[in-house]
Every structure is written in C-alpha cells, then in structure tokens.
Scaffold this active site. Structure first.
Site, PDB file in Angstrom:
ATOM      1  N   CYS A   2      11.672  12.204  10.571  1.00 51.48           N
ATOM      2  CA  CYS A   2      10.836  11.577   9.364  1.00 51.48           C
ATOM      3  C   CYS A   2       9.562  11.150   9.756  1.00 51.48           C
ATOM      4  O   CYS A   2       8.799  10.862   9.084  1.00 51.48           O
ATOM      5  CB  CYS A   2      11.745  10.499   9.140  1.00 51.48           C
ATOM      6  SG  CYS A   2      13.278  10.751   8.246  1.00 51.48           S
ATOM      7  N   HIS A  49       6.788   5.861   5.527  1.00 50.17           N
ATOM      8  CA  HIS A  49       7.862   6.854   5.221  1.00 50.17           C
ATOM      9  C   HIS A  49       8.663   6.050   4.199  1.00 50.17           C
ATOM     10  O   HIS A  49       8.970   4.834   4.642  1.00 50.17           O
ATOM     11  CB  HIS A  49       8.518   6.971   6.634  1.00 50.17           C
ATOM     12  CG  HIS A  49       9.928   7.637   6.406  1.00 50.17           C
ATOM     13  ND1 HIS A  49       9.919   8.818   5.598  1.00 50.17           N
ATOM     14  CD2 HIS A  49      10.931   7.591   6.869  1.00 50.17           C
ATOM     15  CE1 HIS A  49      11.118   9.247   5.584  1.00 50.17           C
ATOM     16  NE2 HIS A  49      11.951   8.220   6.251  1.00 50.17           N
ATOM     17  N   ASN A  77      14.668   9.667   0.473  1.00 51.90           N
ATOM     18  CA  ASN A  77      13.904   9.960   1.532  1.00 51.90           C
ATOM     19  C   ASN A  77      13.734  11.510   1.856  1.00 51.90           C
ATOM     20  O   ASN A  77      14.820  12.368   2.072  1.00 51.90           O
ATOM     21  CB  ASN A  77      14.998   9.448   2.751  1.00 51.90           C
ATOM     22  CG  ASN A  77      14.473   9.398   3.985  1.00 51.90           C
ATOM     23  OD1 ASN A  77      13.575  10.395   4.177  1.00 51.90           O
ATOM     24  ND2 ASN A  77      15.003   9.059   5.280  1.00 51.90           N
TER      25      ASN A  77
HETATM   26  O1  UT7 Z   1      14.197   8.101   7.617  1.00 52.64           O
HETATM   27  C1  UT7 Z   1      14.604   7.109   8.705  1.00 52.64           C
HETATM   28  C2  UT7 Z   1      15.991   7.447   8.676  1.00 52.64           C
HETATM   29  N1  UT7 Z   1      16.838   6.729   7.870  1.00 52.64           N
HETATM   30  C3  UT7 Z   1      16.737   5.316   7.438  1.00 52.64           C
HETATM   31  O2  UT7 Z   1      15.931   4.468   7.771  1.00 52.64           O
HETATM   32  C4  UT7 Z   1      17.968   4.551   7.118  1.00 52.64           C
HETATM   33  C5  UT7 Z   1      18.179   3.166   7.615  1.00 52.64           C
HETATM   34  N2  UT7 Z   1      19.425   2.596   7.123  1.00 52.64           N
HETATM   35  C6  UT7 Z   1      19.520   2.348   5.678  1.00 52.64           C
HETATM   36  O3  UT7 Z   1      18.814   2.512   4.862  1.00 52.64           O
HETATM   37  C7  UT7 Z   1      21.077   1.511   5.497  1.00 52.64           C
HETATM   38  O4  UT7 Z   1      21.527   0.915   6.751  1.00 52.64           O
HETATM   39  C8  UT7 Z   1      22.069   2.120   4.557  1.00 52.64           C
HETATM   40  C9  UT7 Z   1      21.205   2.385   3.202  1.00 52.64           C
HETATM   41  C10 UT7 Z   1      22.143   3.566   5.108  1.00 52.64           C
HETATM   42  C11 UT7 Z   1      23.285   1.218   4.423  1.00 52.64           C
HETATM   43  O5  UT7 Z   1      23.031   0.224   4.043  1.00 52.64           O
HETATM   44  P1  UT7 Z   1      23.836  -1.034   4.750  1.00 52.64           P
HETATM   45  O6  UT7 Z   1      23.402  -2.256   4.107  1.00 52.64           O
HETATM   46  O7  UT7 Z   1      23.310  -1.162   6.182  1.00 52.64           O
HETATM   47  O8  UT7 Z   1      25.279  -0.651   4.546  1.00 52.64           O
HETATM   48  P2  UT7 Z   1      26.552  -0.405   5.583  1.00 52.64           P
HETATM   49  O9  UT7 Z   1      26.493   1.013   6.008  1.00 52.64           O
HETATM   50  O10 UT7 Z   1      26.491  -1.512   6.540  1.00 52.64           O
HETATM   51  O11 UT7 Z   1      27.825  -0.084   4.635  1.00 52.64           O
HETATM   52  C12 UT7 Z   1      28.024  -1.422   3.827  1.00 52.64           C
HETATM   53  C13 UT7 Z   1      29.475  -0.903   3.109  1.00 52.64           C
HETATM   54  C14 UT7 Z   1      30.369  -0.247   3.773  1.00 52.64           C
HETATM   55  O12 UT7 Z   1      31.635  -0.770   3.235  1.00 52.64           O
HETATM   56  P3  UT7 Z   1      32.339  -1.943   3.956  1.00 52.64           P
HETATM   57  O13 UT7 Z   1      32.937  -1.092   5.416  1.00 52.64           O
HETATM   58  O14 UT7 Z   1      31.711  -3.000   4.041  1.00 52.64           O
HETATM   59  O15 UT7 Z   1      33.616  -2.013   3.020  1.00 52.64           O
HETATM   60  C15 UT7 Z   1      30.183   1.281   3.591  1.00 52.64           C
HETATM   61  O16 UT7 Z   1      31.479   1.924   3.528  1.00 52.64           O
HETATM   62  O17 UT7 Z   1      28.702  -0.125   1.886  1.00 52.64           O
HETATM   63  C16 UT7 Z   1      29.748   1.263   1.917  1.00 52.64           C
HETATM   64  N3  UT7 Z   1      29.012   2.010   1.619  1.00 52.64           N
HETATM   65  C17 UT7 Z   1      28.762   2.638   0.421  1.00 52.64           C
HETATM   66  N4  UT7 Z   1      29.278   2.171  -0.763  1.00 52.64           N
HETATM   67  C18 UT7 Z   1      29.008   2.788  -1.936  1.00 52.64           C
HETATM   68  C19 UT7 Z   1      28.278   3.088   2.314  1.00 52.64           C
HETATM   69  N5  UT7 Z   1      27.618   3.892   1.732  1.00 52.64           N
HETATM   70  C20 UT7 Z   1      27.929   3.776   0.370  1.00 52.64           C
HETATM   71  C21 UT7 Z   1      27.623   4.455  -1.075  1.00 52.64           C
HETATM   72  N6  UT7 Z   1      28.139   3.754  -2.031  1.00 52.64           N
HETATM   73  N7  UT7 Z   1      26.632   5.422  -0.970  1.00 52.64           N
END
Ligand code: UT7
Length: 319
Positions: free
Chosen positions: A113, A246, A276
């Site tokens: 990225c 980005h 992204n």
């Molecule tokens: O380009 C550079 C690289 N990328 C980034 O910069 C991305 C950086 N990270 C992020 O943007 C965020 O961490 C994410 C958007 C990927 C995830 O958001 P988060 O608030 O950190 O969520 P999480 O991974 O902690 O997951 C929270 C909950 C989980 O469920 P439980 O364990 O709390 O029951 C996940 O299983 O959300 C669940 N979850 C989803 N639910 C519905 C994860 N993905 C999804 C989804 N839909 N697509």
C-alpha cells in the site's frame, strides 16, 4: 535546482461495482458493519480482460493527455504494484510495450500500500540524478485476484483500480516534490502478507492480515512520518492545503487527523467508493480531488501511506 513537477494526473477504475450489500449475499457480513468499521460502501472489481496492465495503461494514457505530452516524451516508467500480471517480466515493461514507448527504462516496485509514495520518491531521485527527464509513475492493482472471498475480515476491504502521475524534471519555479521520507520495519512482515509465492508455495496465495495490529501501527507511523516530512521541508502542518492519504479505513484517517490536530475536511477521501486499492489509492484520490476542483495548482499536498512490510512513507508536493 531540478525539481520533479507533477504535470499530469490520470486514473482508471474497472466497470464492475460491488456494493456492501452485494458482498453480504455471499459472505457473513453486513453493510452496517463494513460502513461503521471502515467507511467503505462499494469497490470496483476487475472483470474478464481487465488486469493490472490494462488499468495501468488506461490511467497512464489519461495522465499523458492531462499533461499535454506524448509517449515520445517518456523515458522512465515505475509501476507500483503487488498484483503484477505475471511473476515476471515486470508489468511496467508490458505497459511500456502497450504504450509504444521504446526508450528509457521501466520497472515494477513492490511496497504494497506504500507503493505509490515509494515509486514517487524513486522517480524523483532518478530525475534529479539526470537518469531520466519525464517519468510515468503508476499505481495499479487487482487485489480482488488475491483475496480469499470466504474471509470476511479481509475480502470486504479491498478493490481494484489504477492511478498515474506524469513527473517532469524542471529547472526553476517552486512547484514539484519538496521532500519525502520512506520507512519500513520488517519485524512486522507477517502481520499483512500473502500466503503464497513462486519460491515458497509455487502458488499465488491469498492476502492475510491481523487487522487490529495494522490499524494500531498505521495511525502512529503515518502521523509521525507526516510530521517528519513537513518539518524537514520547513512547512507547518497548518499550511498544507490537502492531505491525500492511502485509503484503507476512514477511522485510521480520522485518528491520524486528530493526532495531528488538522481538519478532517482537508483529507481527500475516496475509500467509500473505491475500498482499499493498495498502491493505486493515492493517485486515484488525487485525481478525484483534481477532477472535483479541490486540488489546485500551487497548493501544498501531503501524500502519506502505510502498508504490508510494514512499509510507510510520505511525499510533500507543491502541485
Ligand atoms: O492498507 C493498509 C492495510 N490495511 C489496513 O490498514 C487495515 C487496518 N485494519 C482495519 O481497518 C480494521 O482492523 C478492520 C476493518 C480490518 C477490522 O476492524 P476492527 O474494528 O479491528 O475489527 P476486529 O478485527 O477486531 O473484529 C471485530 C469483530 C470480530 O467478531 P468478534 O470476535 O468480536 O465476535 C470479527 O469476527 O468483527 C467481526 N468481523 C466482521 N463482522 C462482520 C470481522 N470482519 C467482519 C465483517 N463483517 N466483514
């Protein structure tokens, strides 16, 4: 003094648009979750016949036309991508051939990225060293081809597209790249990676990510780097007209703006419609700003990215 001036900008998006609701039909997710956690509402997905090369060529043609230049003028192509058409040759050489350019050099640059800021910095150095006079700097990606479409934690985040700048070495004037700073920290290389490769699995593999870890580092690294780049150039953060970051997550951009104490309205945001797009996201967002009359000639623009590796970096431009 030679400066690398951005004389043309172009971009290209695949025809096919996939909304969050489209995704929710085959992955356990919802429009509400994706919008709230990321700000993403839709992304473009490459269709049959659309590849990293074809998107790059379209963006490059538009950038050259915007610059009022022709293929005869170009003597360097740097293509930032992590999704090349082939393991080799570099997709940049395929773009060179498609455009009909027979002079200079063309190569791919892989910094995920952060690819576009790495490519801009590299082109700037080569132009200043007299290796070339006019560079096409392109970010082009087809991340849809390396996504695990059953992994809701990653497949909802990415999209395809391309963007390009034409950089020209010019003497005098105050426009051009004023400074940049590239960084990486390989200790985090397995926090965002693709689980395949020619030398390991002999397959292409799929993108894997520890989202929370990436998020945490992104805010800290981007804010620090933005301060470093502006301070080195003797420019106050308050004097920056536009931030073109980005486009990974709206919450990352909100936190970065808060950390730096700058107005969110100065951040160009396209992730809601593009998702992204990795190395393509900055030139796509820049062109959006340009086409919509936001970014104007003479303004100060700070481009900033963070991605797999971890890699990160910023480029300060007087447009
Ligand atoms: O380009 C550079 C690289 N990328 C980034 O910069 C991305 C950086 N990270 C992020 O943007 C965020 O961490 C994410 C958007 C990927 C995830 O958001 P988060 O608030 O950190 O969520 P999480 O991974 O902690 O997951 C929270 C909950 C989980 O469920 P439980 O364990 O709390 O029951 C996940 O299983 O959300 C669940 N979850 C989803 N639910 C519905 C994860 N993905 C999804 C989804 N839909 N697509």
């Amino acid at each position: 003094m030679i400066r690398s001036v951005v004389v043309g900008v172009g971009s290209e998006l695949p025809q096919n648009i996939m909304t969050n609701n489209d995704l929710a039909k085959f992955v356990d997710t919802s429009d509400e979750w994706i919008t709230e956690r990321t700000g993403i509402r839709a992304r473009h997905i490459a269709g049959e016949g659309e590849t990293t090369k074809t998107l790059a060529v379209a963006a490059a043609r538009q950038a050259l036309s915007n610059a009022g230049l022709s293929i005869e003028d170009v003597d360097l192509i740097i293509l930032a991508t992590s999704t090349p058409d082939h393991t080799f040759p570099a997709t940049a050489t395929e773009v060179q051939a498609e455009l009909g350019i027979t002079k200079g050099a063309a190569f791919d640059l892989q910094a995920v990225c952060s690819g576009f800021v790495y490519a801009l910095t590299t082109a700037d150095a080569l132009l200043k060293a007299g290796q070339a006079t006019c560079a096409l700097v392109i970010g082009s990606e087809t991340f849809s081809r390396i996504l695990d479409w059953s992994d809701r934690a990653t497949c909802v985040l990415f999209g395809d597209g391309a963007g390009a700048f034409v950089l020209q070495a010019q003497k005098g004037g105050n426009a051009g790249i004023l400074g940049s700073k590239l960084r990486s920290d390989g200790r985090h290389c397995m926090k965002l990676y693709v689980d395949g490769g020619p030398s390991t699995t002999r397959t292409v593999g799929h993108l894997r990510m520890e989202g929370r870890e990436v998020f945490k580092h992104a805010v800290v690294n981007m804010a620090e780097n933005m301060l470093e780049v502006t301070t080195a150039a003797g420019i106050a953060m308050a004097d920056i007209d536009w931030f073109v970051p980005h486009q990974a997550n709206k919450r990352i951009l909100d936190s970065t703006a808060s950390k730096l104490g700058v107005a969110r309205e100065k951040f160009i945001i396209t992730l809601d419609h593009h998702g992204n797009t990795s190395a393509a996201s900055i030139p796509l967002a820049f062109n959006h700003g340009l086409q919509n009359g936001l970014i104007k000639r003479g303004q100060l623009v700070l481009m900033e990215a963070m991605g797999g590796g971890f890699t990160w970096g910023g480029v300060l431009l007087r447009f």
